[in-house]
Design a protein around this motif. Structure first.
Motif, PDB file in Angstrom:
ATOM      1  N   SER A  71       0.862  -1.289   0.122  1.00  0.00           N
ATOM      2  CA  SER A  71       0.129  -0.067   0.157  1.00  0.00           C
ATOM      3  C   SER A  71       0.994   1.219   0.117  1.00  0.00           C
ATOM      4  O   SER A  71       2.111   1.108   0.442  1.00  0.00           O
ATOM      5  CB  SER A  71      -1.017  -0.139   1.415  1.00  0.00           C
ATOM      6  N   ALA A  78      -1.450  -6.175  -0.081  1.00  0.00           N
ATOM      7  CA  ALA A  78      -2.695  -7.105  -0.851  1.00  0.00           C
ATOM      8  C   ALA A  78      -2.099  -8.151  -1.357  1.00  0.00           C
ATOM      9  O   ALA A  78      -0.984  -7.807  -2.301  1.00  0.00           O
ATOM     10  CB  ALA A  78      -3.410  -6.022  -1.665  1.00  0.00           C
ATOM     11  N   ILE A 102      -5.947  -8.888   2.508  1.00  0.00           N
ATOM     12  CA  ILE A 102      -5.148  -7.543   2.856  1.00  0.00           C
ATOM     13  C   ILE A 102      -4.501  -7.864   4.242  1.00  0.00           C
ATOM     14  O   ILE A 102      -5.291  -8.010   5.184  1.00  0.00           O
ATOM     15  CB  ILE A 102      -5.989  -6.570   2.704  1.00  0.00           C
ATOM     16  N   TRP A 127      -2.651  -1.113  -5.565  1.00  0.00           N
ATOM     17  CA  TRP A 127      -3.107   0.044  -5.016  1.00  0.00           C
ATOM     18  C   TRP A 127      -3.023   1.293  -5.781  1.00  0.00           C
ATOM     19  O   TRP A 127      -2.189   1.673  -6.525  1.00  0.00           O
ATOM     20  CB  TRP A 127      -1.964   0.079  -3.697  1.00  0.00           C
ATOM     21  N   LYS A 131      -7.219   2.935  -2.545  1.00  0.00           N
ATOM     22  CA  LYS A 131      -8.315   1.968  -2.706  1.00  0.00           C
ATOM     23  C   LYS A 131      -7.563   0.661  -3.669  1.00  0.00           C
ATOM     24  O   LYS A 131      -6.268   0.972  -4.126  1.00  0.00           O
ATOM     25  CB  LYS A 131      -9.251   2.628  -3.822  1.00  0.00           C
ATOM     26  N   LEU A 132      -8.125  -0.287  -3.596  1.00  0.00           N
ATOM     27  CA  LEU A 132      -7.492  -1.438  -4.421  1.00  0.00           C
ATOM     28  C   LEU A 132      -8.023  -1.922  -5.567  1.00  0.00           C
ATOM     29  O   LEU A 132      -9.285  -2.280  -5.315  1.00  0.00           O
ATOM     30  CB  LEU A 132      -7.526  -2.828  -3.373  1.00  0.00           C
TER      31      LEU A 132
END
Length: 212
Positions: A71, A78, A102, A127, A131-132
């Motif tokens: 991240s 993630a 995550i 990332w 947000k993913l």
């Protein structure tokens, strides 16, 4: 390998097996990579990191990991834990359906990106701005979706219905993905997608004028 100031590559790892680069850390000082250097079976991979100046790799402590991204604030990872079965079986919904976890580097807690009751395959986490983004076949063919950790909500970003998105990667607040044999550029801020036109100069010896 990473480029040096003179342009020559510098070797960072020396294990004889595969070391698969996953990403750079957000500060650009380390390279996370997956490797089987310390596992007893070819079924599992572990996540490591090594500095761009070299040194001994350090493990992240995840039990198994085949794809990963860090991240922007370097507090979470993630990752996809297992090898992906959907590369052999389209619309696979079995027990090893691909999921994205995550992992919180602070308290070591794990959150799973939500999936529908009938399962799906989620992969290629990216990332962007907290947000993913990820590829998923939850709506049929593989498209890009986005997960907001704050709201736990998931939204569909692309809607290709003819051919699936085969791969995706991101950087510089942009995502590049391959679909129907073309590369596409997605700008998440505005949701705009454009197809890239790439020309490669080639010798093409057989197309030159010649006697036959």
């Amino acid at each position: 390998l990473v480029p040096t100031e003179g342009g020559e590559p510098r070797r960072l790892t020396w294990h004889p097996g595969d070391d698969v680069v996953q990403d750079f850390t957000p500060d650009g000082k380390e390279v996370p990579f997956t490797s089987q250097r310390d596992v007893y079976t070819r079924r599992f991979w572990h996540l490591f990191r090594v500095g761009v100046d070299g040194g001994f790799p350090t493990g992240y402590g995840l039990p198994t990991c085949v794809k990963a991204t860090i991240s922007p604030d370097r507090t979470k990872i993630a990752y996809v834990p297992l090898n992906e079965a959907f590369t052999q079986w389209k619309n696979y919904r079995g027990g090893t359906a691909s999921r994205i976890f995550i992992y919180d580097l602070g308290d070591r807690s794990v959150v799973t990106v939500p999936q529908p009751k009938e399962r799906c395959n989620d992969t290629d986490p990216i990332w962007m701005g907290g947000k993913l983004y990820f590829r998923s076949d939850r709506a049929g063919e593989f498209n890009l979706f986005v997960y907001d950790p704050a709201t736990k909500g998931i939204s569909q970003v692309t809607r290709h219905a003819d051919f699936p998105i085969q791969s995706a990667s991101g950087g510089g607040n942009r995502i590049v993905y391959e679909q129907a044999g073309w590369l596409h550029l997605l700008e998440p801020d505005g949701g705009r997608t454009s197809r890239l036109k790439i020309g490669i100069a080639s010798e093409l010896i057989e197309t030159r004028p010649r006697f036959v």
